[in-house]
Design an enzyme around this catalytic site. Structure first.
Site, mmCIF file in Angstrom:
data_model
loop_
_atom_site.group_PDB
_atom_site.id
_atom_site.type_symbol
_atom_site.label_atom_id
_atom_site.label_comp_id
_atom_site.label_asym_id
_atom_site.label_seq_id
_atom_site.Cartn_x
_atom_site.Cartn_y
_atom_site.Cartn_z
ATOM 1 N N ARG A 49 -20.959 2.163 0.715
ATOM 2 C CA ARG A 49 -19.974 1.070 0.664
ATOM 3 C C ARG A 49 -19.664 0.747 -0.797
ATOM 4 N NH1 ARG A 49 -21.879 -3.653 0.608
ATOM 5 N NH2 ARG A 49 -23.359 -3.355 2.318
ATOM 6 N N TYR A 106 6.996 -5.605 3.939
ATOM 7 C CA TYR A 106 6.434 -5.052 5.165
ATOM 8 C C TYR A 106 5.929 -6.206 6.053
ATOM 9 C CZ TYR A 106 3.084 -2.990 8.330
ATOM 10 O OH TYR A 106 2.368 -2.664 9.447
ATOM 11 N N ASP A 178 4.014 -3.622 -4.907
ATOM 12 C CA ASP A 178 3.733 -2.654 -3.856
ATOM 13 C C ASP A 178 4.612 -1.437 -4.140
ATOM 14 O OD1 ASP A 178 3.715 -1.134 -1.508
ATOM 15 O OD2 ASP A 178 3.328 -2.880 -0.248
ATOM 16 N N LYS A 203 1.051 6.465 3.467
ATOM 17 C CA LYS A 203 2.435 6.919 3.420
ATOM 18 C C LYS A 203 2.574 8.151 2.520
ATOM 19 C CE LYS A 203 2.943 3.524 6.174
ATOM 20 N NZ LYS A 203 2.222 2.371 5.784
HETATM 21 O O1 P1T Z 1 -0.423 0.397 7.236
HETATM 22 P P1 P1T Z 1 -1.236 0.142 6.023
HETATM 23 O O2 P1T Z 1 -1.824 1.380 5.415
HETATM 24 O O3 P1T Z 1 -2.230 -0.935 6.226
HETATM 25 O O4 P1T Z 1 -0.208 -0.371 4.883
HETATM 26 C C1 P1T Z 1 0.484 -1.566 4.955
HETATM 27 C C2 P1T Z 1 1.777 -1.445 4.184
HETATM 28 C C3 P1T Z 1 1.848 -1.968 2.908
HETATM 29 N N1 P1T Z 1 2.973 -1.874 2.166
HETATM 30 C C4 P1T Z 1 4.069 -1.263 2.639
HETATM 31 C C5 P1T Z 1 5.298 -1.196 1.788
HETATM 32 C C6 P1T Z 1 4.066 -0.694 3.912
HETATM 33 O O5 P1T Z 1 5.169 -0.088 4.337
HETATM 34 C C7 P1T Z 1 2.897 -0.785 4.710
HETATM 35 C C8 P1T Z 1 2.824 -0.235 6.093
HETATM 36 N N2 P1T Z 1 4.088 0.012 6.650
HETATM 37 C C9 P1T Z 1 4.329 0.547 7.885
HETATM 38 C C10 P1T Z 1 3.363 0.901 8.744
HETATM 39 C C11 P1T Z 1 5.744 0.715 8.224
HETATM 40 O O6 P1T Z 1 6.082 1.460 9.163
HETATM 41 O O7 P1T Z 1 6.588 0.126 7.522
#
Ligand code: P1T
Length: 383
Positions: A49, A106, A178, A203
């Site tokens: 961890r 998001y 972000d 992503k």
């Molecule tokens: O899904 P996660 O890995 O927890 O990430 C969150 C997140 C944070 N910032 C942006 C710009 C994002 O697009 C996302 C997650 N977005 C999607 C799952 C979506 O389909 O837009």
């Protein structure tokens, strides 16, 4: 000879051959614990961890790509998802603190601040960060954080990072950008004055829709130490198998992003010229309201395109159900193309708020398939 160019760092930063075996690829250290020769006498790893060598390699790689070389102040903290990373940053705030969110983010980011962190006395307000007045009117004496997405999800608004960082820092607030949509290949927020860069590595960094993860990068040693503490204290770490998938995916980030962006540019132009389409958003289009800012701070415009087909929500819903190559799915940034309706999928949590998105908006994550096939798919689906 410079050996610190982006493509080279993606393959080599943090990825020296394994000293024990010579393995050319960073091994998956599938271990939760590490044997000590005497209490406290170990080789830098005690418990996974806290630290794991596969995760360390990934953090070094991502930090290097955001412009934080090994040995310089700051670094990267990875997390089990983008939202886990967002949550770590949220834990830097204290009851009574206020943050400003860009008015298009998001849905899950919004939900975390609105429905979870607000229970701990942290206040937020949304602002149009594409204008000077938007930010200055939203700042309060207790504002400690400005949360910028650029380009935003899903409306692809572009926020001038240098301008926001200058105003926020002068006010004593730190800025998180972000950078999920642009990736460090196209945009380097720390160079533009951001304090923290956040990624949903799920992503483009991972790039293959096969793992969920997040990352934070910073140049401040004190922020690094505080977030490293949070990572260990709260515990939302990625396992070594996922860390390996991200390490592998990131090696090809540059070549993938070039193709995502060239395909997206052609698709945006196709949609803009199509009479069945009402409006298109892509930062690379001259018609985009912040195209000049995008040109100034990005070296490419990314792979995301949003549009509204003529015919309202029915047209949007039928378009997304008729594509064959574009899979109807949430998420983005993988090699395969995806299509969705944010208002009823990824952004349901913003309904009825200042962050509401049009119900007939269609969002594309343009993959790296042949662009002619992608255009034919959309052409057929538009009916
Ligand atoms: O899904 P996660 O890995 O927890 O990430 C969150 C997140 C944070 N910032 C942006 C710009 C994002 O697009 C996302 C997650 N977005 C999607 C799952 C979506 O389909 O837009």
């Amino acid at each position: 000879m410079s050996e610190d160019r982006f493509e080279t760092l993606a393959i080599h930063a943090g990825q020296d051959p394994d000293p024990a075996t010579g393995a050319a690829v960073v091994p998956i250290y599938a271990t939760s614990t590490y044997v000590q020769s005497a209490p406290g006498d170990h080789k830098g790893y005690e418990y996974s961890r806290t630290d794991n060598p596969t995760r360390t390699a990934l953090q070094t790689q991502i930090a290097a790509l955001e412009g934080v070389a090994l040995g310089s102040p700051g670094g990267c903290i990875t997390a089990a998802s983008g939202l886990a990373a967002t949550s770590l940053i949220g834990h830097l705030l204290k009851p009574g603190d206020h943050l400003v969110l860009s008015n298009d983010v998001y849905g899950g980011t919004f939900r975390l601040f609105d429905s979870v962190l607000s229970n701990y006395g942290i206040q937020w307000s949304a602002a149009d960060l594409t204008t000077d007045a938007g930010l200055t009117n939203a700042l309060r004496p207790e504002t400690k954080l400005v949360w910028v997405e650029t380009p935003t999800n899903p409306l692809l608004r572009v926020v001038d990072i240098s301008r926001v960082a200058a105003t926020a820092n002068e006010h004593g607030a730190m800025v998180t950008v972000d950078n999920t949509f642009a990736t460090p290949y196209f945009q380097q927020p720390l160079d533009l004055g951001a304090d923290l860069v956040l990624h949903s590595s799920t992503k483009y960094l991972g790039g293959h829709s096969d793992a969920v993860g997040g990352a934070i990068v910073m140049r401040s040693e004190s922020l690094y130490e505080r977030l490293k503490f949070m990572q260990n204290a709260l515990g939302p770490v990625p396992g070594p198998f996922d860390a390996y998938l991200f390490l592998r995916g990131i090696k090809t980030l540059a070549v993938r992003m070039d193709r995502h962006a060239s395909n997206a540019g052609l698709i945006a132009a196709f949609l803009e010229a199509d009479p069945r389409v009402d409006r298109v958003w892509y930062p690379g289009l001259e018609s985009h309201p912040q195209h000049d800012v995008a040109r100034k701070q990005m070296s490419g415009f990314g792979g995301m395109v949003s549009f509204i087909p003529k015919g309202g929500v029915d047209a949007a819903n039928s378009t997304v159900q008729r594509t064959r190559l574009f899979f109807l799915a949430e998420s983005l940034g993988g090699v395969e193309s995806l299509i969705e309706v944010p208002a009823s999928m990824t952004h349901m949590s913003v309904e009825g708020t200042d962050l509401e998105v049009p119900v007939d908006l269609v969002r594309l994550s343009v993959g790296i398939e042949h662009v002619d096939d992608l255009i034919s798919d959309l052409d057929r689906a538009l009916g």
